[in-house]
Design an enzyme around this catalytic site. Sequence first.
Site, PDB file in Angstrom:
ATOM      1  N   CYS A 156     -32.970 -34.710  23.523  1.00  0.00           N
ATOM      2  CA  CYS A 156     -34.223 -35.040  24.195  1.00  0.00           C
ATOM      3  C   CYS A 156     -34.809 -36.293  23.574  1.00  0.00           C
ATOM      4  O   CYS A 156     -34.783 -36.459  22.355  1.00  0.00           O
ATOM      5  CB  CYS A 156     -35.164 -33.856  23.985  1.00  0.00           C
ATOM      6  N   THR A 211     -38.012 -37.366  24.711  1.00  0.00           N
ATOM      7  CA  THR A 211     -39.404 -37.371  25.182  1.00  0.00           C
ATOM      8  C   THR A 211     -40.371 -37.908  24.128  1.00  0.00           C
ATOM      9  O   THR A 211     -41.269 -38.689  24.435  1.00  0.00           O
ATOM     10  CB  THR A 211     -39.810 -35.941  25.605  1.00  0.00           C
TER      11      THR A 211
HETATM   12  P1  5GP Z   1     -31.286 -27.998  21.712  1.00  0.00           P
HETATM   13  O1  5GP Z   1     -30.942 -26.557  21.500  1.00  0.00           O
HETATM   14  O2  5GP Z   1     -30.113 -28.811  22.162  1.00  0.00           O
HETATM   15  O3  5GP Z   1     -32.011 -28.604  20.559  1.00  0.00           O
HETATM   16  O4  5GP Z   1     -32.368 -28.016  22.897  1.00  0.00           O
HETATM   17  C1  5GP Z   1     -32.084 -27.524  24.182  1.00  0.00           C
HETATM   18  C2  5GP Z   1     -33.281 -27.764  25.070  1.00  0.00           C
HETATM   19  O5  5GP Z   1     -33.567 -29.177  25.200  1.00  0.00           O
HETATM   20  C3  5GP Z   1     -33.102 -27.333  26.530  1.00  0.00           C
HETATM   21  O6  5GP Z   1     -33.193 -25.952  26.711  1.00  0.00           O
HETATM   22  C4  5GP Z   1     -34.216 -28.098  27.210  1.00  0.00           C
HETATM   23  O7  5GP Z   1     -35.470 -27.457  27.108  1.00  0.00           O
HETATM   24  C5  5GP Z   1     -34.290 -29.389  26.407  1.00  0.00           C
HETATM   25  N1  5GP Z   1     -33.639 -30.508  27.116  1.00  0.00           N
HETATM   26  C6  5GP Z   1     -32.413 -30.553  27.675  1.00  0.00           C
HETATM   27  N2  5GP Z   1     -32.159 -31.760  28.212  1.00  0.00           N
HETATM   28  C7  5GP Z   1     -33.255 -32.515  28.003  1.00  0.00           C
HETATM   29  C8  5GP Z   1     -33.602 -33.856  28.339  1.00  0.00           C
HETATM   30  O8  5GP Z   1     -32.832 -34.637  28.896  1.00  0.00           O
HETATM   31  N3  5GP Z   1     -34.853 -34.249  27.982  1.00  0.00           N
HETATM   32  C9  5GP Z   1     -35.735 -33.401  27.358  1.00  0.00           C
HETATM   33  N4  5GP Z   1     -36.945 -33.858  27.084  1.00  0.00           N
HETATM   34  N5  5GP Z   1     -35.416 -32.150  26.976  1.00  0.00           N
HETATM   35  C10 5GP Z   1     -34.200 -31.708  27.319  1.00  0.00           C
END
Ligand code: 5GP
Length: 347
Positions: free
Chosen positions: A185, A187
């Site tokens: 992400c 953001t």
């Molecule tokens: P991880 O476990 O990889 O740290 O986080 C997974 C979460 O990242 C997902 O469930 C979703 O909420 C968030 N996420 C997935 N793709 C994106 C993206 O392209 N942008 C953002 N802002 N969040 C994402």
Amino acid sequence: MHIENTVKLDFKDVLIRPKRSTLTSRSEVDITREFKFLHSPIRYHGIPIIAANMDSTGTFEMSEALGRYQLSTALHKHYDEAQYVEHFTQLKNKSQTFYSLGIGDHDWEKFQRVMAAAPGAIEYVCIDVANGYTETFVAFVRKVRETYPELVIMAGNVVTGDMTEELLLSGADIVKVGIGPGSVCTTRKMTGVGYPQLSAIIECADAAHGLGGRICADGGCTVPGDIAKAFGGGADFVMLGGMLAGYAEAGGDLVEVDGKAYKRFYGMSSKDAMDKYAGGVAKYRAAEGKTVLIPFKGPVDQAAQDITGGVRSACTYVGARRLKELTMRTTFVRVSMQLNEVFGKSL
Ligand code: 5GP
């Protein structure tokens, strides 16, 4: 403008303090949970860890593999209707799989058709948007609740207690918590918006539990210890993307670089995802996700074992016989800045 001066924490900022325990072995620890919900009459039983509804991790293959360990999967929303109907009608344990949808007309109409074609087969849904603070989103959650009073509805994402309460009062059973912590992400970089994930979990769990609601901590877990910290902070469920993306059951392409195998993993708001599903990045927006290569690690069984083993061991360290007791028995100790940096790197 207002400045909030209280300290807000991420997983890396704390450790769980060990406590006296009467447990003799981690095999004595039960990490399954039983949940009643605020709205739905359905009862949940399982290990409350969910593969994220990203197109790499939310696959049918992941759902089948993780289901063998009583773990769940939120399917991604890009399969076609016939595929969902076939998958859900064959499911033995319905809490194993969430149907995911966004809030567009297309998502809603597709969902209604799948529900009609597979009556009673879907019990758990995940209504997912990047920003859960809009009135349109709240209205959509209310519409799904009114149309399908029986469903277990997970909705998000938000990071504050006020919005957690609003979503619960509008029909959600589980509020998904996390803006900006995800491994792919961007953001926080693109918008400056976000909230340290452990504090978001603690504050949203407090708000939700006061109403009889549940929360799912979504994003930012990089090791099993982070999952234990999320549960320790009050999360009822924990959602994982990056930790599962390097395994065979994940959907990302397998690529070879310098003789080593990798899985491609991209954010669902990345340029790669938007090129694939939306014909490119629209002119009025910027991508808020990135693409990474994760070393390929074989079948996901190893991850399931590491994750459940890590959480079980955390329970043993604080004397929690059941996962349910972990929050009550958790004292977080703040890690000093210097240690934090060393610890962060050593992981
Ligand atoms: P991880 O476990 O990889 O740290 O986080 C997974 C979460 O990242 C997902 O469930 C979703 O909420 C968030 N996420 C997935 N793709 C994106 C993206 O392209 N942008 C953002 N802002 N969040 C994402």
